[in-house]
Scaffold this motif. Structure first.
Motif, PDB file in Angstrom:
ATOM      1  N   ARG A 102       0.616  -1.494  -0.154  1.00 33.39           N
ATOM      2  CA  ARG A 102      -0.374   0.454   0.048  1.00 33.39           C
ATOM      3  C   ARG A 102       1.307   1.225  -0.351  1.00 33.39           C
ATOM      4  NH1 ARG A 102      -4.791   1.715   4.108  1.00 33.39           N
ATOM      5  NH2 ARG A 102      -4.551   3.482   3.546  1.00 33.39           N
ATOM      6  N   SER A 103       0.916   2.805  -0.998  1.00 32.35           N
ATOM      7  CA  SER A 103       1.403   3.574  -1.001  1.00 32.35           C
ATOM      8  C   SER A 103      -0.409   5.045  -0.755  1.00 32.35           C
ATOM      9  CB  SER A 103       1.927   3.586  -1.996  1.00 32.35           C
ATOM     10  OG  SER A 103       2.182   5.223  -2.357  1.00 32.35           O
ATOM     11  N   ASP A 104       0.615   5.701   0.206  1.00 33.94           N
ATOM     12  CA  ASP A 104      -0.578   6.243   0.706  1.00 33.94           C
ATOM     13  C   ASP A 104       0.348   7.900   0.205  1.00 33.94           C
ATOM     14  OD1 ASP A 104      -2.565   5.142   1.531  1.00 33.94           O
ATOM     15  OD2 ASP A 104      -1.721   5.618   3.616  1.00 33.94           O
ATOM     16  N   GLU A 107       3.905   7.635  -0.429  1.00 35.16           N
ATOM     17  CA  GLU A 107       5.003   7.187   0.847  1.00 35.16           C
ATOM     18  C   GLU A 107       4.309   5.803   1.047  1.00 35.16           C
ATOM     19  OE1 GLU A 107       7.557   7.071   3.741  1.00 35.16           O
ATOM     20  OE2 GLU A 107       7.232   8.710   2.565  1.00 35.16           O
ATOM     21  N   GLN A 109       3.380   2.385   2.927  1.00 41.44           N
ATOM     22  CA  GLN A 109       2.940   1.757   4.328  1.00 41.44           C
ATOM     23  C   GLN A 109       3.400   0.239   4.364  1.00 41.44           C
ATOM     24  OE1 GLN A 109       1.571   3.727   6.197  1.00 41.44           O
ATOM     25  NE2 GLN A 109       2.044   4.924   4.684  1.00 41.44           N
ATOM     26  N   LYS A 111       2.513  -2.657   6.790  1.00 47.96           N
ATOM     27  CA  LYS A 111       1.610  -3.659   6.082  1.00 47.96           C
ATOM     28  C   LYS A 111       1.722  -4.375   4.795  1.00 47.96           C
ATOM     29  CE  LYS A 111      -1.046  -5.820   9.728  1.00 47.96           C
ATOM     30  NZ  LYS A 111      -2.725  -5.248  10.320  1.00 47.96           N
ATOM     31  N   SER A 128      -2.717   5.308  -2.523  1.00 47.96           N
ATOM     32  CA  SER A 128      -4.092   5.988  -2.388  1.00 47.96           C
ATOM     33  C   SER A 128      -4.414   7.503  -3.529  1.00 47.96           C
ATOM     34  CB  SER A 128      -3.862   7.139  -1.152  1.00 47.96           C
ATOM     35  OG  SER A 128      -2.601   7.882  -1.768  1.00 47.96           O
TER      36      SER A 128
ATOM     37  N   ALA B  43       8.718  -1.825   3.534  1.00 43.33           N
ATOM     38  CA  ALA B  43       7.296  -2.684   3.102  1.00 43.33           C
ATOM     39  C   ALA B  43       6.953  -4.195   3.950  1.00 43.33           C
ATOM     40  CB  ALA B  43       6.792  -2.358   2.149  1.00 43.33           C
TER      41      ALA B  43
END
Lengths: 354, 336
Positions: A102-104, A107, A109, A111, A128, B43
């Motif tokens: 996952r990228s927000d 950035e 993430q 997990k 996101s 990650a």
């Protein structure tokens, strides 16, 4: 509103957009299902959910559906289109996803989630925001080769509900390729057809969840509490690995008939069965316990309670005795004389050849 | 191909080791990054992805490069340190603590060996010349498996040739001994092999050279005059334990003459809780799961104390009966 699940477990197919799902809706004869929001469909063979675009939509809607239908959902399958991050991406190829990142706001993430497809070898990042420029894609490329907007939310939600999760994505475009949403929308029916054909093929080859152990494995005359069942399940799993035999054969090796002869209470029988299985799993500890029982037998016969430290982590032996009569004291004195602590020490310190 | 991609920190782009690795792996795509930590462990990458998408990172190790070793690490009485030249390993041993230690199985090679050696020098100065100061490699990676690629060993040979009161241990399961044979033996560099009985190695040490291959490599090094050490770690209990270890001890002492064995460390299989969790997830059908483990005095998951001590003392006795001096056999990470 009827949200009661049908008794047969079936897959829940999750799409972001109706366009991606359109062929599934038709071919699987899915009918709209009354729910707290639009977008949930069902047939005898599947559920289908349209979440809308983005992590939040997918997370909210899938959580609500799984909360209501968990027992009748066999697995969650996220399908849809995704973008390639590498210029050599094979467009219109359909990939089974391995790990979901996952990228927000560019950035990463920490997990991540891994799908249930052990054969999958491609990873995806759920971003996101839409990744439209090459520079944004470059930042994501070290982690995965595909980008979408929902997979991470689906993976995270299914992990929470402990449902097997699969994810299949059709690679529709590359950043900066000049593709706009309208182009994708124009291709929606074709993409949906390709996804449906792929899904049908995969669906037929996906094994159903393993049958879980039930009380049914216990022979007649035994009753197990929930915690005993849990312990039984673990022991059977480990013994099957160790002995390379079936669960039923493992149970047979514990001689349940003899336990029934020895003990009349059903729950106590299960305790004895568990002990037999534990000894079968670890013969060293069985011999250790037997040896310590032998060595403390004089104390036990004098009515003493003998306790060792937890997991024998030190050399301490606690002896508890109750004296109500001079004879008890005499018995205890004799037992203490007969008790060979040196021999116990040899066992506890690994010097006794058990 | 061993690696899917090489990530190179821009600051070491022109470092000789970086260039050497890239030259040795010309077909692997290279991405230049500012810092290893921008990608590595950013990650969580599942451990078993090392099987088909392992990346290699080349960069500069920052922070403390040489660290004091925990108690019961090496022969008692001497100061022990370990240094970090790499993270992660190309092998896949089921019990390996690396699977719960880093959040990525990707391999990291640090190229600033000059700084590691400078720190070692500093540490040696803090001890009296009479003291033997030990430096152990291989805490977070196999010391030799990729030595032909990283090519740093000559720097260490030069250093230890000049530092007679320092000793270095290179710990391995590999048979990649050509770089060592090229350099030749040094009195204060000890090559140590981790060994398990053949059946156990076949079962648990995935992708490693067989026990026989390791014994053959040990023999070649011993014949060439290298100082040797042996780690019988992790010892795993099964019904054949005594006969399997008797055979192993006999074979290893045939491969390496007793006088060249500097020490033998013994350790029983153990896991931190996190590693045990990862291990159970990664290898749900592992025979190791059939062991009756308990949560022990140090919160590690391991056999109960009588079983541990029985295993350790039995193998210790075998080694001593094979001619190894009792003071050369020590119990690793076991409070007694």
């Amino acid at each position: 509103m009827n949200t009661m699940p049908n008794t047969t477990a079936r897959p829940l197919l999750v799409f972001a957009h109706r366009g991606e799902a359109q062929v599934f809706l038709k071919k699987l004869h899915l009918k709209s299902m009354p729910f707290h929001f639009d977008g949930l469909y069902q047939s005898n063979d599947a559920y289908l959910l349209i979440t809308g675009e983005g992590l939040q939509n997918a997370s909210e809607r899938l959580s609500a559906v799984l909360a209501a239908l968990r027992e009748s959902v066999q697995r969650v399958v996220n399908l849809g289109i995704a973008g390639g991050l590498d210029s050599d991406t094979d467009l219109e190829k359909i990939c089974s996803i391995r790990t979901v990142y996952r990228s927000d706001n560019a950035e990463m993430q920490f997990k991540t989630f891994t799908t249930s497809d052990a054969a999958a070898s491609l990873d995806i990042i759920s971003a996101s925001q839409r990744i439209l420029r090459r520079e944004s894609a470059e930042k994501l490329k070290p982690f995965a080769s595909i980008v979408d907007r929902e997979a991470w939310a689906c993976a995270s939600t299914t992990d929470l509900f402990k449902v097997p999760f699969y994810c299949y994505k059709l690679l529709s475009d590359l950043p900066e390729e000049g593709t706009v949403c309208l182009d994708i929308r124009a291709q929606a029916e074709r993409y949906s057809t390709l996804l449906f054909e792929f899904y049908q093929n995969v669906h037929l080859n996906t094994p159903h969840a393993e049958a879980s152990l039930s009380n049914g494995l216990l022979p007649a005359g035994f009753y197990a509490s929930t915690s005993q069942l849990r312990q039984l399940k673990t022991l059977l799993k480990h013994l099957c690995i160790k002995l390379q035999i079936s669960e039923a054969e493992v149970i047979r090796r514990a001689n349940p008939e003899k336990i029934i002869e020895r003990e009349s209470k059903e729950k106590q029988r299960t305790s004895l069965l568990l002990q037999e299985l534990t000894d079968l799993l670890n013969p060293f500890n069985a011999r250790l316990r037997e040896r310590l029982d032998d060595l403390t037998a004089p104390l036990a016969s004098a009515g003493c309670r003998v306790k060792f430290s937890r997991d024998y982590e030190d050399d301490e032996v606690t002896i508890t005795a109750r004296i109500r009569h001079p004879q008890h004291l005499k018995k205890l004195q004799n037992a203490l004389v007969a008790f060979d602590y040196d021999a116990v020490l040899k066992v506890l310190q690994g010097e006794d050849k058990l | 191909m061993l690696f899917e991609r090489i990530f190179v920190e821009k600051q070491v782009q022109q470092h000789p080791q970086t260039l050497r690795v890239q030259e040795a792996l010309p077909k692997i795509p290279v991405t230049y990054i500012d810092k290893i930590s921008d990608v590595f462990e950013k990650a969580r990458k599942p451990y078993l992805q090392k099987r088909d998408s392992l990346n290699l990172f080349l960069g500069r190790k920052e922070g403390q490069l040489v660290k004091e070793a925990p108690d019961a690490y090496g022969l008692s009485g001497d100061p022990h340190y370990y240094f970090i030249h790499a993270y992660n390993c190309i092998y896949e041993c089921e019990y390996c603590y690396l699977q719960g230690y880093f959040h990525s199985p990707d391999l990291v090679m640090f190229v600033n060996h000059d700084e590691i050696l400078a720190e070692m020098k500093q540490i040696c100065r803090q001890h009296s010349p009479e003291e033997t100061v030990w430096f152990h490699a291989g805490e977070f990676s196999d010391s030799l498996a990729l030595a032909h690629l990283s090519g740093e060993l000559p720097e260490y040979w030069d250093f230890f040739r000049e530092m007679p009161n320092a000793r270095m241990e290179l710990r391995t399961k590999s048979v990649n001994i050509k770089p060592l044979l090229t350099l030749g033996p040094l009195e204060n560099i000890i090559i140590t092999f981790s060994l398990s009985p053949s059946a156990a190695a076949r079962q648990y040490d995935r992708k490693t050279p067989s026990t026989q291959a390791r014994l053959n490599a040990m023999k070649r090094l011993a014949d060439a005059g290298f100082q040797m050490g042996i780690h019988l770690d992790p010892i795993v209990y099964d019904e054949r334990f005594e006969s399997d270890y008797q055979q192993l001890v006999t074979e290893m002492l045939q491969a390496v003459p007793v006088e060249q064995v500097n020490y033998i460390s013994l350790g029983v299989v153990r896991f931190t809780r996190d590693v045990f969790h990862e291990f159970s997830k990664n290898y749900p059908k592992s025979g190791l799961l059939a062991g009756e483990f308990v949560k022990s005095f140090d919160n590690k998951v391991r056999y109960n104390r009588p079983q541990r001590l029985y295993l350790l003392k039995t193998v210790q006795r075998m080694c001593v009966e094979g001619g190894v001096a009792p003071e050369k056999v020590y119990l690793c990470m076991e409070a007694e």
